[in-house]
Motif scaffolding. Structure first.
Motif, PDB file in Angstrom:
ATOM      1  N   ILE A   1       8.332 -11.182  -1.147  1.00  0.00           N
ATOM      2  CA  ILE A   1       7.783 -10.069  -0.385  1.00  0.00           C
ATOM      3  C   ILE A   1       7.552 -10.520   1.051  1.00  0.00           C
ATOM      4  N   ASP A   2       8.098  -9.758   1.985  1.00  0.00           N
ATOM      5  CA  ASP A   2       7.919 -10.057   3.403  1.00  0.00           C
ATOM      6  C   ASP A   2       6.742  -9.250   3.926  1.00  0.00           C
ATOM      7  N   VAL A   3       5.556  -9.829   3.841  1.00  0.00           N
ATOM      8  CA  VAL A   3       4.335  -9.148   4.262  1.00  0.00           C
ATOM      9  C   VAL A   3       4.448  -8.697   5.706  1.00  0.00           C
ATOM     10  N   ASN A   4       4.968  -9.560   6.568  1.00  0.00           N
ATOM     11  CA  ASN A   4       5.082  -9.205   7.986  1.00  0.00           C
ATOM     12  C   ASN A   4       5.962  -7.976   8.199  1.00  0.00           C
ATOM     13  N   LYS A   5       7.034  -7.864   7.436  1.00  0.00           N
ATOM     14  CA  LYS A   5       7.916  -6.706   7.573  1.00  0.00           C
ATOM     15  C   LYS A   5       7.240  -5.440   7.068  1.00  0.00           C
ATOM     16  N   ASN A   6       6.458  -5.572   6.001  1.00  0.00           N
ATOM     17  CA  ASN A   6       5.729  -4.415   5.495  1.00  0.00           C
ATOM     18  C   ASN A   6       4.682  -3.950   6.500  1.00  0.00           C
ATOM     19  N   ILE A   7       4.010  -4.889   7.138  1.00  0.00           N
ATOM     20  CA  ILE A   7       3.030  -4.540   8.160  1.00  0.00           C
ATOM     21  C   ILE A   7       3.716  -3.762   9.283  1.00  0.00           C
ATOM     22  N   GLU A   8       4.852  -4.269   9.726  1.00  0.00           N
ATOM     23  CA  GLU A   8       5.577  -3.595  10.810  1.00  0.00           C
ATOM     24  C   GLU A   8       6.052  -2.214  10.376  1.00  0.00           C
ATOM     25  N   ARG A   9       6.587  -2.092   9.168  1.00  0.00           N
ATOM     26  CA  ARG A   9       7.067  -0.790   8.686  1.00  0.00           C
ATOM     27  C   ARG A   9       5.936   0.230   8.635  1.00  0.00           C
ATOM     28  N   ILE A  10       4.787  -0.199   8.143  1.00  0.00           N
ATOM     29  CA  ILE A  10       3.640   0.716   8.071  1.00  0.00           C
ATOM     30  C   ILE A  10       3.232   1.154   9.469  1.00  0.00           C
TER      31      ILE A  10
ATOM     32  N   GLU B   1       3.917  -9.944  13.129  1.00  0.00           N
ATOM     33  CA  GLU B   1       5.020  -9.077  12.691  1.00  0.00           C
ATOM     34  C   GLU B   1       6.340  -9.828  12.600  1.00  0.00           C
ATOM     35  N   LYS B   2       6.530 -10.831  13.424  1.00  0.00           N
ATOM     36  CA  LYS B   2       7.777 -11.603  13.401  1.00  0.00           C
ATOM     37  C   LYS B   2       7.736 -12.744  12.381  1.00  0.00           C
ATOM     38  N   GLY B   3       6.611 -12.920  11.710  1.00  0.00           N
ATOM     39  CA  GLY B   3       6.504 -13.958  10.694  1.00  0.00           C
ATOM     40  C   GLY B   3       6.245 -15.342  11.249  1.00  0.00           C
TER      41      GLY B   3
ATOM     42  N   LYS C   1      -7.270  -2.346   8.223  1.00  0.00           N
ATOM     43  CA  LYS C   1      -8.236  -1.376   8.735  1.00  0.00           C
ATOM     44  C   LYS C   1      -7.678  -0.670   9.974  1.00  0.00           C
ATOM     45  N   ALA C   2      -7.045  -1.424  10.862  1.00  0.00           N
ATOM     46  CA  ALA C   2      -6.461  -0.834  12.069  1.00  0.00           C
ATOM     47  C   ALA C   2      -5.362   0.168  11.724  1.00  0.00           C
ATOM     48  N   LEU C   3      -4.630  -0.112  10.647  1.00  0.00           N
ATOM     49  CA  LEU C   3      -3.543   0.777  10.225  1.00  0.00           C
ATOM     50  C   LEU C   3      -4.002   1.846   9.244  1.00  0.00           C
ATOM     51  N   ASP C   4      -5.273   1.782   8.851  1.00  0.00           N
ATOM     52  CA  ASP C   4      -5.864   2.738   7.913  1.00  0.00           C
ATOM     53  C   ASP C   4      -5.117   2.760   6.570  1.00  0.00           C
ATOM     54  N   VAL C   5      -4.891   1.559   6.037  1.00  0.00           N
ATOM     55  CA  VAL C   5      -4.271   1.418   4.714  1.00  0.00           C
ATOM     56  C   VAL C   5      -5.018   0.341   3.934  1.00  0.00           C
ATOM     57  N   ASP C   6      -4.782   0.313   2.646  1.00  0.00           N
ATOM     58  CA  ASP C   6      -5.320  -0.752   1.806  1.00  0.00           C
ATOM     59  C   ASP C   6      -4.448  -1.988   1.994  1.00  0.00           C
ATOM     60  N   VAL C   7      -5.071  -3.136   2.070  1.00  0.00           N
ATOM     61  CA  VAL C   7      -4.342  -4.388   2.301  1.00  0.00           C
ATOM     62  C   VAL C   7      -3.275  -4.635   1.236  1.00  0.00           C
ATOM     63  N   LYS C   8      -3.453  -4.092   0.045  1.00  0.00           N
ATOM     64  CA  LYS C   8      -2.464  -4.310  -1.017  1.00  0.00           C
ATOM     65  C   LYS C   8      -1.096  -3.741  -0.654  1.00  0.00           C
ATOM     66  N   ASN C   9      -1.073  -2.759   0.267  1.00  0.00           N
ATOM     67  CA  ASN C   9       0.205  -2.185   0.689  1.00  0.00           C
ATOM     68  C   ASN C   9       1.099  -3.205   1.370  1.00  0.00           C
ATOM     69  N   PHE C  10       0.512  -4.230   1.948  1.00  0.00           N
ATOM     70  CA  PHE C  10       1.300  -5.262   2.607  1.00  0.00           C
ATOM     71  C   PHE C  10       2.089  -6.100   1.607  1.00  0.00           C
ATOM     72  N   PHE C  11       1.680  -6.075   0.355  1.00  0.00           N
ATOM     73  CA  PHE C  11       2.293  -6.916  -0.667  1.00  0.00           C
ATOM     74  C   PHE C  11       3.186  -6.146  -1.627  1.00  0.00           C
ATOM     75  N   GLU C  12       3.362  -4.877  -1.396  1.00  0.00           N
ATOM     76  CA  GLU C  12       4.200  -4.051  -2.254  1.00  0.00           C
ATOM     77  C   GLU C  12       5.667  -4.222  -1.885  1.00  0.00           C
ATOM     78  N   GLU C  13       6.485  -4.429  -2.909  1.00  0.00           N
ATOM     79  CA  GLU C  13       7.918  -4.558  -2.654  1.00  0.00           C
ATOM     80  C   GLU C  13       8.547  -3.207  -2.361  1.00  0.00           C
ATOM     81  N   LYS C  14       8.081  -2.185  -3.052  1.00  0.00           N
ATOM     82  CA  LYS C  14       8.629  -0.845  -2.866  1.00  0.00           C
ATOM     83  C   LYS C  14       7.651  -0.053  -2.014  1.00  0.00           C
TER      84      LYS C  14
END
Length: 76
Positions: free
Chosen positions: A2-11, A37-39, A53-66
């Motif tokens: 899982i690319d956490v940095n890419k998920n953060i950027e996508r969100i 964001e660039k890892g 918090k800044a993105l108004d999402v749950d941190v678990k979203n950064f670790f989701e593959e889908k």
């Protein structure tokens, strides 16, 4: 893997939020956030929570593959 940095950027992009906004909300520099964001920097749990918090999402979203399925479930 899982690319956490890419998920953060996508969100961030999906919400139309700037890097500057996220960095400011986290009390960090734009350069620091860009490196996240660039890892080039792997944020610790506290900083991941600040970003979430800044993105108004749950941190678990950064670790989701889908990511799209996860975000769609939240919006439903």
């Amino acid at each position: 893997m899982i690319d956490v940095n890419k998920n953060i950027e996508r969100i961030r992009l999906s919400k139309g939020i700037t890097r500057k906004f996220v960095a400011k909300k986290c009390g960090k520099t734009q350069q620091w956030y860009w490196k996240v964001e660039k890892g080039l920097i792997i944020p610790d749990a506290i900083n991941l929570q600040l970003i979430a918090k800044a993105l108004d999402v749950d941190v678990k979203n950064f670790f989701e593959e889908k990511l799209n399925e996860t975000l769609n479930k939240q919006l439903a």
